[in-house]
Design a protein around this motif. Structure first.
Motif, PDB file in Angstrom:
ATOM      1  N   ILE A 289      69.999  15.663  54.837  1.00  0.00           N
ATOM      2  CA  ILE A 289      71.008  16.725  54.822  1.00  0.00           C
ATOM      3  C   ILE A 289      71.197  17.269  56.229  1.00  0.00           C
ATOM      4  O   ILE A 289      70.221  17.562  56.929  1.00  0.00           O
ATOM      5  N   GLY A 290      72.435  17.419  56.635  1.00  0.00           N
ATOM      6  CA  GLY A 290      72.744  18.093  57.895  1.00  0.00           C
ATOM      7  C   GLY A 290      73.092  19.545  57.629  1.00  0.00           C
ATOM      8  O   GLY A 290      73.758  19.865  56.648  1.00  0.00           O
ATOM      9  N   VAL A 341      63.190  16.032  51.177  1.00  0.00           N
ATOM     10  CA  VAL A 341      64.382  16.361  51.958  1.00  0.00           C
ATOM     11  C   VAL A 341      64.101  16.185  53.439  1.00  0.00           C
ATOM     12  O   VAL A 341      63.088  16.663  53.962  1.00  0.00           O
ATOM     13  N   ASN A 342      65.015  15.487  54.100  1.00  0.00           N
ATOM     14  CA  ASN A 342      64.985  15.367  55.557  1.00  0.00           C
ATOM     15  C   ASN A 342      66.126  16.218  56.102  1.00  0.00           C
ATOM     16  O   ASN A 342      67.278  15.802  56.104  1.00  0.00           O
ATOM     17  N   LEU A 343      65.809  17.452  56.524  1.00  0.00           N
ATOM     18  CA  LEU A 343      66.830  18.400  56.985  1.00  0.00           C
ATOM     19  C   LEU A 343      67.010  18.296  58.496  1.00  0.00           C
ATOM     20  O   LEU A 343      66.051  18.418  59.250  1.00  0.00           O
ATOM     21  N   LYS A 344      68.252  18.076  58.927  1.00  0.00           N
ATOM     22  CA  LYS A 344      68.597  18.034  60.344  1.00  0.00           C
ATOM     23  C   LYS A 344      69.459  19.252  60.658  1.00  0.00           C
ATOM     24  O   LYS A 344      70.543  19.416  60.084  1.00  0.00           O
ATOM     25  N   VAL A 345      68.977  20.130  61.545  1.00  0.00           N
ATOM     26  CA  VAL A 345      69.676  21.370  61.859  1.00  0.00           C
ATOM     27  C   VAL A 345      70.405  21.226  63.193  1.00  0.00           C
ATOM     28  O   VAL A 345      69.820  20.771  64.189  1.00  0.00           O
ATOM     29  N   THR A 348      75.797  24.928  66.268  1.00  0.00           N
ATOM     30  CA  THR A 348      77.199  24.730  66.680  1.00  0.00           C
ATOM     31  C   THR A 348      77.603  25.654  67.821  1.00  0.00           C
ATOM     32  O   THR A 348      78.633  25.433  68.469  1.00  0.00           O
ATOM     33  N   LYS A 349      76.836  26.725  68.036  1.00  0.00           N
ATOM     34  CA  LYS A 349      77.081  27.672  69.133  1.00  0.00           C
ATOM     35  C   LYS A 349      78.483  28.279  69.092  1.00  0.00           C
ATOM     36  O   LYS A 349      78.987  28.748  70.110  1.00  0.00           O
ATOM     37  N   ARG A 350      79.143  28.218  67.935  1.00  0.00           N
ATOM     38  CA  ARG A 350      80.482  28.801  67.754  1.00  0.00           C
ATOM     39  C   ARG A 350      81.495  28.188  68.712  1.00  0.00           C
ATOM     40  O   ARG A 350      82.501  28.809  69.066  1.00  0.00           O
ATOM     41  N   ASN A 351      81.220  26.988  69.137  1.00  0.00           N
ATOM     42  CA  ASN A 351      82.022  26.357  70.185  1.00  0.00           C
ATOM     43  C   ASN A 351      82.548  25.008  69.691  1.00  0.00           C
ATOM     44  O   ASN A 351      81.761  24.092  69.425  1.00  0.00           O
ATOM     45  N   PRO A 352      83.873  24.845  69.559  1.00  0.00           N
ATOM     46  CA  PRO A 352      84.425  23.564  69.100  1.00  0.00           C
ATOM     47  C   PRO A 352      84.018  22.386  69.987  1.00  0.00           C
ATOM     48  O   PRO A 352      83.844  21.267  69.482  1.00  0.00           O
ATOM     49  N   ASN A 353      83.876  22.633  71.275  1.00  0.00           N
ATOM     50  CA  ASN A 353      83.450  21.547  72.169  1.00  0.00           C
ATOM     51  C   ASN A 353      82.030  21.090  71.831  1.00  0.00           C
ATOM     52  O   ASN A 353      81.721  19.895  71.896  1.00  0.00           O
ATOM     53  N   ARG A 354      81.185  22.055  71.487  1.00  0.00           N
ATOM     54  CA  ARG A 354      79.828  21.724  71.076  1.00  0.00           C
ATOM     55  C   ARG A 354      79.858  20.905  69.781  1.00  0.00           C
ATOM     56  O   ARG A 354      79.115  19.930  69.617  1.00  0.00           O
ATOM     57  N   VAL A 355      80.737  21.266  68.857  1.00  0.00           N
ATOM     58  CA  VAL A 355      80.853  20.551  67.587  1.00  0.00           C
ATOM     59  C   VAL A 355      81.337  19.118  67.821  1.00  0.00           C
ATOM     60  O   VAL A 355      80.869  18.179  67.171  1.00  0.00           O
ATOM     61  N   GLN A 356      82.254  18.954  68.769  1.00  0.00           N
ATOM     62  CA  GLN A 356      82.725  17.611  69.096  1.00  0.00           C
ATOM     63  C   GLN A 356      81.574  16.740  69.592  1.00  0.00           C
ATOM     64  O   GLN A 356      81.518  15.533  69.308  1.00  0.00           O
ATOM     65  N   LYS A 357      80.648  17.338  70.313  1.00  0.00           N
ATOM     66  CA  LYS A 357      79.463  16.602  70.774  1.00  0.00           C
ATOM     67  C   LYS A 357      78.546  16.250  69.599  1.00  0.00           C
ATOM     68  O   LYS A 357      77.978  15.146  69.533  1.00  0.00           O
ATOM     69  N   ILE A 358      78.399  17.201  68.667  1.00  0.00           N
ATOM     70  CA  ILE A 358      77.505  16.985  67.525  1.00  0.00           C
ATOM     71  C   ILE A 358      77.972  15.802  66.686  1.00  0.00           C
ATOM     72  O   ILE A 358      77.160  14.982  66.235  1.00  0.00           O
ATOM     73  N   ILE A 359      79.278  15.679  66.465  1.00  0.00           N
ATOM     74  CA  ILE A 359      79.771  14.625  65.570  1.00  0.00           C
ATOM     75  C   ILE A 359      79.711  13.240  66.209  1.00  0.00           C
ATOM     76  O   ILE A 359      80.022  12.240  65.545  1.00  0.00           O
ATOM     77  N   ALA A 368      74.790  14.519  52.749  1.00  0.00           N
ATOM     78  CA  ALA A 368      75.755  15.627  52.803  1.00  0.00           C
ATOM     79  C   ALA A 368      75.501  16.434  54.063  1.00  0.00           C
ATOM     80  O   ALA A 368      74.414  16.375  54.660  1.00  0.00           O
ATOM     81  N   VAL A 369      76.525  17.213  54.447  1.00  0.00           N
ATOM     82  CA  VAL A 369      76.402  18.157  55.559  1.00  0.00           C
ATOM     83  C   VAL A 369      76.858  19.523  55.054  1.00  0.00           C
ATOM     84  O   VAL A 369      77.932  19.648  54.450  1.00  0.00           O
ATOM     85  N   VAL A 370      76.038  20.538  55.287  1.00  0.00           N
ATOM     86  CA  VAL A 370      76.374  21.915  54.913  1.00  0.00           C
ATOM     87  C   VAL A 370      76.814  22.652  56.169  1.00  0.00           C
ATOM     88  O   VAL A 370      76.078  22.705  57.147  1.00  0.00           O
ATOM     89  N   GLY A 371      78.033  23.226  56.122  1.00  0.00           N
ATOM     90  CA  GLY A 371      78.574  23.903  57.283  1.00  0.00           C
ATOM     91  C   GLY A 371      79.501  22.987  58.060  1.00  0.00           C
ATOM     92  O   GLY A 371      79.770  21.853  57.626  1.00  0.00           O
ATOM     93  N   PRO A 372      80.000  23.467  59.214  1.00  0.00           N
ATOM     94  CA  PRO A 372      79.758  24.755  59.868  1.00  0.00           C
ATOM     95  C   PRO A 372      80.342  25.952  59.099  1.00  0.00           C
ATOM     96  O   PRO A 372      81.019  25.778  58.090  1.00  0.00           O
TER      97      PRO A 372
END
Length: 646
Positions: A289-290, A341-345, A348-359, A368-372
């Protein structure tokens, strides 16, 4: 065929059927005297043929004056060759919801092709435009490909001259099983171009009706009775009948013989029953799970920052930490059920650029992924993970966009409105119904006007202060006054509640309702007044109820020194439900075939999806009522909805 291809194919169906039209905007034109299809075609820069296709109830011989004609706003509009619109005459007691279910559509699809319904409710004399798929010879190959696939749930395209009997036989189902899977076709003939939901037997067993123990109907046979007539009339199988009537199997049908007919639950009603997925666990592989939350942990790297002060000042950080705490407790509870469960946290730092890096991370093997939490980031993640059909769960927001892999855990406002309307409609006899809606609540006001034609409506001009004299003419003393208040304005809400309390002192019986319990009801308006007015409202959770969470709250308090707040409990409920669904089904998508809702400490979940829309929505709602002395009570909404469905 794998899970990815399965859902990709359904997604392609959506694009094929509605992609062309969804990109367009339509308006409803009320035809005036001397106007014709030709003049309308010139006015809107389109063709008469297009107008006829968009308005199947109109032909060259019809008088069109005063009719509402669907016209495209885009001058470059082209009608999709894969679609056609069919005229549908609305019958008494039908609703947009019941019609949408009959054709496997969403209500908003019906409104899109019938724009006048955005301004008023459905009437029994309306003729609706229903979008359906155009059938040609290639569709014979399409259905054969679907039948030969390994899908557990699939769609069958109805061809000319096909019947419910023929289709059910083709897939090894009974007619009643086919009807249970496709509510709305019980009393209507199926139409070419219509899609029907099909479930393989191995999967369908989870949601097909089952016989109740010792619940039978007794039937005395006549000389004219036959085994075939009994099976057809009572929709039972020969095996089911012989199991409870051994003499029938051994001796056959005879005059005067009394037999037992097994009674079955109506599968269409079981969505209002509570499920216990802890009893359905069978898939114990480790769940990956992310979890994406806006911690912004880099803020804590500055030695001059006091972490406690930072957390207190940052509301979003508080929510994230509390939600995460609940997630961890859910994982602990799941592990106690042998669910690893293997949880990966991910921060996101509230930053779309950071999210682009995460994906850029490989999520293809995630369950499954919970969030952002934030809409913009949620949209990025949902879009990126769509190619691998990775479910994305929205824990705390209700975005206005859709993706096939997006699971919305919060019910839509329209679902909340329908829940309240269903309750009022079931118990409104002998009451005086009054509605006050501000300019931002006109849509729900129209719903009330249509559903409750005898209701009284408080007239208030924009910008004017609400006066007690605005309300008094509508109240009576010989009945209980049910007052529905729909407003986004604190001023209007404060005044209305104060005036209604004053009327109570003058011996008026008053009860207050709203479909939208805004935050000011909690922070700005007297709970004593709301308690005296038996304030009633739909809610996504049981947060407003005084409930005992048992060991959960006790364990949390022992560890932290205080009881858990709503975000901790929300984190637990969302994650625990997700893990139980993954452990009771092959994947999260398959878990939605269970009939019934799941419920935990404060939240319940019932995910629904229509085949011609995108994504999954939770429509499980609570209805809460304030009682005297600041007590609260839960209204049995499930029984009301079940009765309304009968």
């Amino acid at each position: 065929m794998g899970i990815i291809m399965k859902y990709l194919l359904i997604f392609v169906f959506n694009l094929m059927l509605f992609g062309n039209l969804n990109a367009q905007e339509f308006i409803s034109h009320k035809v005036e005297k001397n106007e014709s299809l030709k003049s309308l075609a010139r006015q809107y820069n389109t063709s008469v043929l297009t107008l006829k296709k968009l308005n199947p109830n109109i032909d060259d011989f019809n008088e069109i004056e005063s009719q509402n004609v669907l016209v495209p706003q885009n001058q470059n509009f082209e009608f999709s060759p894969s679609l056609e619109l069919r005229a549908y005459e609305v019958s008494p007691k039908e609703t947009l919801y019941s019609i949408s279910r009959k054709y496997n559509l969403k209500v908003k699809d019906l409104v899109k092709y019938n724009p006048y319904l955005a301004d008023r409710e459905l009437n029994m004399n309306d003729v609706l435009r229903i979008p359906v798929y155009k059938v040609d010879n290639e569709d014979l190959d399409f259905n054969q490909s679907v039948k030969n696939s390994q899908f557990s749930t699939l769609m069958h395209l109805v061809l000319p001259k096909e019947t419910k009997y023929g289709i059910s036989k083709k897939y090894g189902l009974s007619i009643s099983e086919l009807e249970n899977l496709n509510p709305g076709i019980e009393e209507e003939e199926i139409q070419p171009g219509q899609f029907l939901k099909i479930q393989r037997k191995s999967y369908a067993q989870k949601e097909l009706p089952k016989a109740k123990n010792k619940d039978y109907k007794f039937l005395e046979l006549k000389s004219s009775s036959s085994l075939k007539s009994i099976l057809d009339e009572y929709e039972v199988t020969k095996e089911e009948l012989f199991e409870v009537n051994p003499s029938l199997k051994n001796e056959g049908v005879s005059d005067g013989l009394v037999i037992k007919i097994p009674q079955f639950e109506d599968a269409s009603k079981t969505e209002y029953k509570k499920l216990n997925l802890e009893e359905e666990l069978q898939y114990f592989s480790t769940k990956t799970i992310g979890l994406m939350l806006p911690f912004s942990m880099d803020k804590f790297r500055n030695d001059t920052i006091n972490p406690e002060k930072l957390i207190k000042k940052d509301k979003l950080l508080q929510i994230s930490l509390d939600f995460y705490e609940g997630v961890q407790m859910a994982i602990d509870s799941a592990r106690a059920k042998n669910i690893n469960v293997n949880l990966k946290v991910f921060d996101t730092k509230r930053n779309p650029n950071r999210v682009q890096k995460i994906i850029e991370h490989d999520f293809s093997n995630y369950d499954a992924v919970v969030g952002p939490l934030l809409d913009e980031n949620l949209k990025i993640v949902s879009s990126a993970l769509l190619k691998d059909s990775i479910p994305v769960i929205t824990p705390l927001v209700n975005p206005d966009f859709e993706f096939y892999n997006l699971f919305k855990t919060l019910p839509e406002p329209s679902a909340m409105q329908e829940a309240l309307i269903s309750y009022i409609n079931s118990t409104k006899d002998s009451v005086n119904l009054i509605v006050l809606a501000d300019s931002l609540s006109q849509n729900i006001e129209r719903k009330y006007a249509y559903t409750f034609p005898d209701a009284k409506f408080v007239e208030q001009e924009d910008g004017e202060y609400l006066q007690k004299s605005d309300l008094k003419p509508h109240l009576v003393k010989d009945k209980t006054n049910w007052f529905i208040l729909e407003t986004e304005s604190l001023g209007i809400a404060e005044s209305a509640v104060s005036f209604l309390k004053s009327f109570q002192r003058d011996d008026y019986k008053v009860r207050l309702f709203t479909s939208n319990r805004s935050s000011f009801y909690e922070d700005e308006i007297s709970n004593y007044y709301l308690s005296d007015l038996n304030f009633t409202f739909p809610s996504v959770s049981k947060f407003y109820l005084d409930i005992d969470e048992g060991n959960f709250s006790t364990n949390y308090k022992n560890e932290h020194g205080y009881y858990p707040n709503r975000y901790v409990i929300r984190g637990f409920d969302v994650m625990y439900d997700l893990l139980l669904r993954l452990a009771s089904s092959e994947n999260l998508y398959e878990s939605t075939i269970f009939n019934g809702y799941t419920e935990y400490f404060e939240n319940k979940f019932h995910y629904t999806q229509n085949e011609f829309s995108i994504g999954y929505s939770n429509d499980a709602i609570y209805l809460i009522q304030y009682l005297k002395n600041l007590d609260t009570a839960l209204i049995d909404l499930e029984s009301i909805l079940k009765a309304a469905a009968e």
